[in-house]
Scaffold this motif. Structure first.
Motif, PDB file in Angstrom:
ATOM      1  N   ASP A 443     -65.746  11.306  10.908  1.00  0.00           N
ATOM      2  CA  ASP A 443     -64.806  10.217  10.644  1.00  0.00           C
ATOM      3  C   ASP A 443     -63.893  10.012  11.846  1.00  0.00           C
ATOM      4  OD1 ASP A 443     -63.369   8.251   9.456  1.00  0.00           O
ATOM      5  OD2 ASP A 443     -62.495   9.478   7.870  1.00  0.00           O
ATOM      6  N   VAL A 444     -64.194   8.993  12.631  1.00  0.00           N
ATOM      7  CA  VAL A 444     -63.364   8.648  13.795  1.00  0.00           C
ATOM      8  C   VAL A 444     -62.881   7.217  13.609  1.00  0.00           C
ATOM      9  CG1 VAL A 444     -63.249   8.375  16.295  1.00  0.00           C
ATOM     10  CG2 VAL A 444     -64.656  10.202  15.297  1.00  0.00           C
ATOM     11  N   GLU A 445     -61.576   7.042  13.512  1.00  0.00           N
ATOM     12  CA  GLU A 445     -60.981   5.722  13.327  1.00  0.00           C
ATOM     13  C   GLU A 445     -60.257   5.305  14.601  1.00  0.00           C
ATOM     14  OE1 GLU A 445     -58.393   6.028   9.986  1.00  0.00           O
ATOM     15  OE2 GLU A 445     -60.004   6.514   8.560  1.00  0.00           O
ATOM     16  N   THR A 446     -60.182   3.995  14.811  1.00  0.00           N
ATOM     17  CA  THR A 446     -59.466   3.493  15.995  1.00  0.00           C
ATOM     18  C   THR A 446     -58.430   2.462  15.574  1.00  0.00           C
ATOM     19  OG1 THR A 446     -61.124   1.765  16.372  1.00  0.00           O
ATOM     20  CG2 THR A 446     -61.439   3.860  17.527  1.00  0.00           C
ATOM     21  N   GLU A 447     -57.359   2.427  16.331  1.00  0.00           N
ATOM     22  CA  GLU A 447     -56.351   1.385  16.168  1.00  0.00           C
ATOM     23  C   GLU A 447     -55.895   0.966  17.558  1.00  0.00           C
ATOM     24  OE1 GLU A 447     -52.515   4.271  15.251  1.00  0.00           O
ATOM     25  OE2 GLU A 447     -53.719   3.536  13.561  1.00  0.00           O
ATOM     26  N   SER A 448     -55.452  -0.294  17.680  1.00  0.00           N
ATOM     27  CA  SER A 448     -55.132  -0.857  18.993  1.00  0.00           C
ATOM     28  C   SER A 448     -53.632  -0.985  19.200  1.00  0.00           C
ATOM     29  CB  SER A 448     -55.783  -2.231  19.169  1.00  0.00           C
ATOM     30  OG  SER A 448     -57.180  -2.135  19.063  1.00  0.00           O
ATOM     31  N   GLU A 449     -53.258  -0.914  20.478  1.00  0.00           N
ATOM     32  CA  GLU A 449     -51.855  -1.105  20.848  1.00  0.00           C
ATOM     33  C   GLU A 449     -51.829  -1.817  22.193  1.00  0.00           C
ATOM     34  OE1 GLU A 449     -48.241   1.780  22.258  1.00  0.00           O
ATOM     35  OE2 GLU A 449     -49.267   2.332  20.403  1.00  0.00           O
ATOM     36  N   GLU A 450     -51.011  -2.871  22.289  1.00  0.00           N
ATOM     37  CA  GLU A 450     -50.940  -3.626  23.530  1.00  0.00           C
ATOM     38  C   GLU A 450     -50.245  -2.808  24.612  1.00  0.00           C
ATOM     39  OE1 GLU A 450     -49.218  -7.460  23.064  1.00  0.00           O
ATOM     40  OE2 GLU A 450     -50.993  -8.311  22.088  1.00  0.00           O
ATOM     41  N   VAL A 451     -50.922  -2.668  25.741  1.00  0.00           N
ATOM     42  CA  VAL A 451     -50.381  -1.901  26.865  1.00  0.00           C
ATOM     43  C   VAL A 451     -50.726  -2.650  28.149  1.00  0.00           C
ATOM     44  CG1 VAL A 451     -50.391   0.292  28.107  1.00  0.00           C
ATOM     45  CG2 VAL A 451     -50.694   0.278  25.623  1.00  0.00           C
ATOM     46  N   VAL A 477     -60.297  11.796  12.683  1.00  0.00           N
ATOM     47  CA  VAL A 477     -59.702  11.591  14.004  1.00  0.00           C
ATOM     48  C   VAL A 477     -59.272  10.136  14.133  1.00  0.00           C
ATOM     49  CG1 VAL A 477     -60.083  11.693  16.492  1.00  0.00           C
ATOM     50  CG2 VAL A 477     -61.159  13.390  14.984  1.00  0.00           C
ATOM     51  N   VAL A 478     -58.042   9.932  14.571  1.00  0.00           N
ATOM     52  CA  VAL A 478     -57.525   8.574  14.795  1.00  0.00           C
ATOM     53  C   VAL A 478     -57.243   8.425  16.290  1.00  0.00           C
ATOM     54  CG1 VAL A 478     -55.729   6.912  14.264  1.00  0.00           C
ATOM     55  CG2 VAL A 478     -56.512   8.507  12.493  1.00  0.00           C
ATOM     56  N   LEU A 479     -57.904   7.469  16.899  1.00  0.00           N
ATOM     57  CA  LEU A 479     -57.710   7.183  18.315  1.00  0.00           C
ATOM     58  C   LEU A 479     -56.946   5.872  18.470  1.00  0.00           C
ATOM     59  CD1 LEU A 479     -61.270   8.009  19.747  1.00  0.00           C
ATOM     60  CD2 LEU A 479     -59.295   9.535  19.517  1.00  0.00           C
ATOM     61  N   THR A 480     -55.903   5.903  19.277  1.00  0.00           N
ATOM     62  CA  THR A 480     -55.186   4.676  19.622  1.00  0.00           C
ATOM     63  C   THR A 480     -55.672   4.233  20.991  1.00  0.00           C
ATOM     64  OG1 THR A 480     -53.251   5.446  18.396  1.00  0.00           O
ATOM     65  CG2 THR A 480     -52.925   3.626  19.930  1.00  0.00           C
ATOM     66  N   VAL A 481     -56.210   3.007  21.041  1.00  0.00           N
ATOM     67  CA  VAL A 481     -56.777   2.513  22.298  1.00  0.00           C
ATOM     68  C   VAL A 481     -55.965   1.322  22.801  1.00  0.00           C
ATOM     69  CG1 VAL A 481     -59.098   3.306  21.745  1.00  0.00           C
ATOM     70  CG2 VAL A 481     -58.408   1.016  21.081  1.00  0.00           C
ATOM     71  N   SER A 482     -56.003   1.155  24.104  1.00  0.00           N
ATOM     72  CA  SER A 482     -55.216   0.089  24.734  1.00  0.00           C
ATOM     73  C   SER A 482     -55.855  -1.265  24.480  1.00  0.00           C
ATOM     74  CB  SER A 482     -55.113   0.339  26.236  1.00  0.00           C
ATOM     75  OG  SER A 482     -56.398   0.285  26.828  1.00  0.00           O
ATOM     76  N   GLU A 483     -54.984  -2.240  24.289  1.00  0.00           N
ATOM     77  CA  GLU A 483     -55.405  -3.643  24.178  1.00  0.00           C
ATOM     78  C   GLU A 483     -54.506  -4.441  25.096  1.00  0.00           C
ATOM     79  OE1 GLU A 483     -56.737  -6.107  20.427  1.00  0.00           O
ATOM     80  OE2 GLU A 483     -54.554  -6.051  20.544  1.00  0.00           O
ATOM     81  N   ARG A 484     -55.104  -5.233  25.962  1.00  0.00           N
ATOM     82  CA  ARG A 484     -54.291  -5.967  26.923  1.00  0.00           C
ATOM     83  C   ARG A 484     -53.472  -7.053  26.221  1.00  0.00           C
ATOM     84  NH1 ARG A 484     -59.382  -6.468  30.976  1.00  0.00           N
ATOM     85  NH2 ARG A 484     -59.100  -4.513  32.112  1.00  0.00           N
ATOM     86  N   PRO A 485     -52.222  -7.253  26.615  1.00  0.00           N
ATOM     87  CA  PRO A 485     -51.392  -8.307  26.003  1.00  0.00           C
ATOM     88  C   PRO A 485     -51.963  -9.690  26.282  1.00  0.00           C
ATOM     89  CG  PRO A 485     -50.047  -6.732  27.242  1.00  0.00           C
ATOM     90  CD  PRO A 485     -51.465  -6.446  27.590  1.00  0.00           C
ATOM     91  N   GLU A 486     -51.630 -10.650  25.425  1.00  0.00           N
ATOM     92  CA  GLU A 486     -52.069 -12.027  25.620  1.00  0.00           C
ATOM     93  C   GLU A 486     -51.128 -12.753  26.587  1.00  0.00           C
ATOM     94  OE1 GLU A 486     -52.322 -13.784  21.763  1.00  0.00           O
ATOM     95  OE2 GLU A 486     -54.384 -13.076  21.461  1.00  0.00           O
ATOM     96  N   VAL A 487     -51.699 -13.662  27.346  1.00  0.00           N
ATOM     97  CA  VAL A 487     -50.933 -14.473  28.301  1.00  0.00           C
ATOM     98  C   VAL A 487     -51.267 -15.941  28.051  1.00  0.00           C
ATOM     99  CG1 VAL A 487     -50.523 -15.002  30.734  1.00  0.00           C
ATOM    100  CG2 VAL A 487     -50.981 -12.633  30.022  1.00  0.00           C
ATOM    101  N   THR A 488     -50.232 -16.819  27.886  1.00  0.00           N
ATOM    102  CA  THR A 488     -50.434 -18.272  27.792  1.00  0.00           C
ATOM    103  C   THR A 488     -50.294 -18.854  29.187  1.00  0.00           C
ATOM    104  OG1 THR A 488     -49.554 -18.335  25.540  1.00  0.00           O
ATOM    105  CG2 THR A 488     -49.626 -20.409  26.756  1.00  0.00           C
TER     106      THR A 488
END
Length: 644
Positions: A443-451, A477-488
């Motif tokens: 059981d490996v879970e992921t969640e995203s965070e803007e970095v 296991v919970v992995l937090t992975v980087s997600e790039r911020p959005e740009v307009t």
């Protein structure tokens, strides 16, 4: 004692093991912020002053042993009649558990481990310390497989002539007991050599050489019976290794190695090809009279004898009285039993028989209370178990209902819970690599965070933390992975290249430039962008820009002149009578590539001979020609073609 604090410094967190004399706990040193092992003497020994003094003296001697293969002793103290030793905490297992789990060990591993163990024992001997209780239970293996010997000095502390390994707990030691220890004789460094030889035998075969229902029967076999051939239990053992075991476990200390260093050096080379043809060792038989007679020998007397003892590699010859062997054989059994009657067996008399209670599936504390109520002690071995909770008794030996002498040790195999592993460190890895590393986890879970500033899907946090002990099959296991911020995107049309470069750099965007002509956008400025203005993208995305080259320059096409050449036509006009006053009217016409039809080259009157040169332009398509008229009459005509 779990939950207690000793000396305002050591917080006891868990039980590790124990025997007839002491319990061992895992503790946290609050001052130095480290995990330690805390060995605490059982309360019944706290009132014997002489014992305590010798215990402290021997513990201090053990603390002086600084060696990489000896468990380090940090502190010695007492508080409210609780006497304790603080030792290095070794995360791993005992050599006994290692052998029970794996069986006979690979010979290369045997040689490596033995070299470390022997090095530790030899180091202690250099300081005059005889271990007296060398056994796999007292040898710890850390997670890297390195051996560390423990319990130095404690087995040497005595009270009233008894070793700290008391009669009541002799079973734990009897399996590795030298014959002289079993007889109650003088214990020397060669006694450790014998015990070390039994440990080597067990590592090689996965079994003990002697077995029995009681400490007495096992000890008698060490005294009377030859060591079983290890090659019978494990085929194809190198003869040098068999010889080393036989020399080390000779019944007569004089036939053993002169020192543990000699034993160590012999084992180091036992797998070498140079020794593969080595002959089997021929051990001298122990004198029958030496078995029967038990003279009182002082330590000094023994030291004198020891100096005269030869090394086992060249044992002294003995004259065999072969004609007396049948007679002596009959007496050996009789006097062996007589020996037991006067040495080991009396130690067991005077103690009441008790029934062993059933403590399986009880907690350690509950089991120890049950055993203590029956005047028994617990000898704890820990092992992993997927079914029973930590600190629960899995099984016991002897089993429930068996009859033993009071004060005996009951071996308890206690659950450490499911086997744990260190949580891997996957921080800073790409998610794909982290998932490969964690393939064993269900059981490996992921969640995203803007970095900002990180590649997409880079692991920035994990739970459990790296290094934490976990049960792989049970852990989520919970992995937090980087997600790039959005740009307009701004509208950058009409902006210069420098402005564009500054914008994409400050917003962590990739970019590329193309160029094109534009009638109205100034050169060097943006004609268009893709994605377009006000669209939303992620950091790191690529934006394409087209820069103007300005208006496209139009050049008039110059008509390519066809090939041509100039031909000069020579036209002579001869006057026969130049003295005559008659004037002749001359007319020359021509036609070529540049004339539009027939044109006049010259028209005049002459009264003397004249030569005319008429230039004609001819091309591949158009010829040149001229015509000469005199007084209106055509006199001559010629045509010229392009010669190339």
């Amino acid at each position: 004692m779990i939950g207690q604090r000793i000396n305002e410094r050591y917080d006891i967190t868990a039980a590790i093991g124990g025997g007839g004399m002491a319990y061992v706990y895992k503790a946290e040193d609050r001052i130095l912020d480290r995990t330690v092992a805390l060995k605490v003497l059982q309360p019944q020994h706290a009132e014997e002053g002489a014992f305590i003094e010798r215990f402290r003296r021997e513990a201090e001697a053990a603390a002086s042993l600084g060696h990489q293969n000896v468990v380090e002793i940090y502190d010695i103290g007492d508080e409210d009649e609780v006497y304790y030793i603080v030792m290095e905490y070794v995360e791993g297992e005992t050599l006994k558990s290692h052998i029970q789990r794996r069986g006979p060990l690979p010979l290369e591993e045997v040689v490596e481990l033995f070299n470390q163990i022997a090095s530790a024992i030899a180091h202690a001997h250099q300081f005059g310390i005889v271990h007296r209780d060398v056994k796999p239970h007292n040898i710890l293996l850390d997670e890297s497989g390195n051996a560390k010997v423990t319990d130095f000095g404690i087995a040497r502390a005595t009270s009233g002539g008894q070793t700290l390994t008391q009669t009541e707990s002799i079973m734990g030691t009897a399996n590795y007991l030298s014959p002289e220890q079993a007889r109650g004789g003088v214990v020397t460094e060669r006694s450790d050599t014998y015990s070390l030889g039994i440990v080597l035998y067990e590592m090689v075969t996965g079994e003990l050489p002697f077995g029995g229902d009681s400490a007495v029967s096992v000890a008698l076999q060490h005294v009377q019976r030859p060591l079983p051939d290890p090659a019978v239990k494990r085929e194809s053992l190198p003869q040098p290794l068999i010889n080393a075991i036989l020399y080390a476990t000779a019944k007569d200390p004089a036939q053993r190695y002169a020192s543990v260093q000699d034993f160590q050096q012999d084992v180091k080379t036992c797998l070498s090809l140079e020794r593969r043809s080595e002959a089997p060792a021929l051990m001298d038989e122990v004198d029958d009279e030496a078995t029967i007679e038990m003279p009182a020998v002082s330590q000094n007397d023994y030291a004198d004898v020891k100096e005269e003892q030869p090394a086992p590699a060249d044992p002294p010859p003995k004259k065999k009285k072969r004609f007396l062997l049948p007679l002596f054989a009959a007496f050996i059994v009789f006097f062996g039993g007589l020996l037991a009657a006067f040495t080991i067996v009396p130690m067991m008399f005077g103690l009441d028989d008790v029934d062993v209670p059933d403590v399986e599936e009880l907690t350690i504390d509950e089991a120890e209370e049950e055993l203590e109520a029956a005047d028994l002690s617990a000898d704890i071995e820990r092992e992993y178990n997927d079914e029973l909770e930590e600190d629960t008794v899995i099984r016991q030996n002897p089993g429930a209902g068996r009859t033993v002498k009071e004060g005996s040790d009951i071996q308890l195999f206690v659950s450490d819970g499911p086997e744990t592993e260190e949580m891997p460190d996957v921080i800073d890895l790409p998610l794909s690599s982290a998932e490969e590393e964690l393939a064993a986890f269900e059981d490996v879970e992921t969640e995203s965070e803007e970095v900002s500033g990180l590649e997409e899907d880079t692991v920035i946090d994990q739970s459990p933390e790296a290094g934490e002990r976990i049960v792989v099959q049970e852990e989520t296991v919970v992995l937090t992975v980087s997600e790039r911020p959005e740009v307009t995107l701004d509208n950058l049309q009409g902006e210069s290249e420098d402005v564009v470069r500054s914008y994409v750099s400050s917003h962590n965007l990739a970019h590329n430039f193309a160029e094109a002509h534009h009638d109205s956008v100034e050169a060097g400025r943006v004609i268009e962008q893709q994605p377009g203005p006000y669209e939303t993208v992620r950091e790191g995305s690529e934006v394409s820009f087209t820069l103007s080259l300005g208006p496209e320059e139009t050049e008039e096409e110059e008509e390519e002149e066809p090939p041509f050449e100039t031909v000069e036509a020579v036209v002579p006009v001869d006057i026969a009578d130049e003295e005559s006053d008659h004037a002749y009217e001359v007319l020359i016409t021509y036609e070529d590539a540049e004339s539009e039809g027939e044109a006049t080259y010259i028209e005049e009157e002459i009264n003397a001979s004249t030569t005319y040169h008429v230039p004609l332009i001819v091309t591949p398509e158009t010829d040149g020609q001229y015509t000469l008229y005199i007084d209106g009459e055509e006199m001559q005509a010629n045509e010229f073609s392009y010669d190339g």
